[in-house]
Design an enzyme around this catalytic site. Sequence first.
Site, PDB file in Angstrom:
ATOM      1  N   GLU A  86      -3.573   6.048  -0.798  1.00 54.69           N
ATOM      2  CA  GLU A  86      -4.039   6.259  -2.269  1.00 54.69           C
ATOM      3  C   GLU A  86      -3.866   4.966  -2.977  1.00 54.69           C
ATOM      4  OE1 GLU A  86      -3.365   9.442  -5.701  1.00 54.69           O
ATOM      5  OE2 GLU A  86      -2.483   9.928  -3.808  1.00 54.69           O
ATOM      6  N   HIS A  87      -4.839   4.911  -4.064  1.00 51.17           N
ATOM      7  CA  HIS A  87      -4.473   4.006  -5.189  1.00 51.17           C
ATOM      8  C   HIS A  87      -3.433   4.609  -6.113  1.00 51.17           C
ATOM      9  CE1 HIS A  87      -7.530   1.005  -4.392  1.00 51.17           C
ATOM     10  NE2 HIS A  87      -8.467   1.816  -4.485  1.00 51.17           N
ATOM     11  N   VAL A  88      -2.223   4.432  -5.724  1.00 49.04           N
ATOM     12  CA  VAL A  88      -1.185   4.837  -6.647  1.00 49.04           C
ATOM     13  C   VAL A  88       0.185   3.893  -6.591  1.00 49.04           C
ATOM     14  CG1 VAL A  88      -0.037   5.988  -4.608  1.00 49.04           C
ATOM     15  CG2 VAL A  88       0.236   6.932  -6.913  1.00 49.04           C
TER      16      VAL A  88
END
Length: 298
Positions: A86-88
Amino acid sequence: MSLSSLSAHRLNNTRKAEIDVIFFNRCAKVGSESLLELFNKLEDFNNLNIEREGLRRPTKRQLEPREERELAKTVSGLEDGSVYIEHVNWLDFEDLDMPKPIYINLVRDPVERVISWFYYARGAYKNAIEYKKDPEKPTRSAAWYKKDFNFCVRSGDPECQYVPYTVIDATGNFKRQSLFFCGHSQDCLPFNSPAAIQMAKEHVERDYAVVGSWEDTNITLTVFEKYIPRFFQGVKIVFEMHNEKITNRNKNKRKPKIDEDVKEMIRKNFTHEYDFYYFCKQRLYKQYLAISLKDLNL
């Protein structure tokens, strides 16, 4: 540091993981789509489970404490051999009282990243995705889509002015590569902040098994395979077999040549971001050298 002091064991944080799960909190515009495609090829090869829930989540600059806990709980509940993507930003699983996964990520030259984002944001692929998510969202003007990066920087357009210590941006641009490693603290938000960079470095050194780079593909794949063999066994063979599809995944085909003086103009505002980038690259090289010396029995 002398060669004799390099130790693959000391440089390998995989041994510190408490669950056999990879947490790939992928940075934007570092080639994470290519690594995702590589994971797709490794899924059957190494009997992995690619958890795709995170790929469908909307990207947020930072999470609220409740969201951090929920995400940590999701990752911690995955079965062994799972990969969460995830982009996190970095999560402190230890502080959240959750078992620590195997952290990985990628980095890229900071200025090349923002240039890539500038044109990616204007590409048909991204805008088709955005339209699918929200068909009612107002469309931008034709002039915005045709905007030239060289002119954008030279003209003083707010979109292309990367001002140190700013927190609020004229438009979203993912200029803070370090934010993905710093976390969700408000201290991580000021752009090109030495404090944010130091926090990011500490998290990399303490938690990340590998922070690679497609700029050094062979080194990165070698380190992945040696330091995280459960997930990356045979990765170089798989990469060679599917090289064209992997490297062309989400490739920006319309990015024009950017003038060197323009790059130099904005590079001056990324001093600490470059410090972090070089820190990650140096760590990668140390990991590679350590296993090379071990293989040579030096």
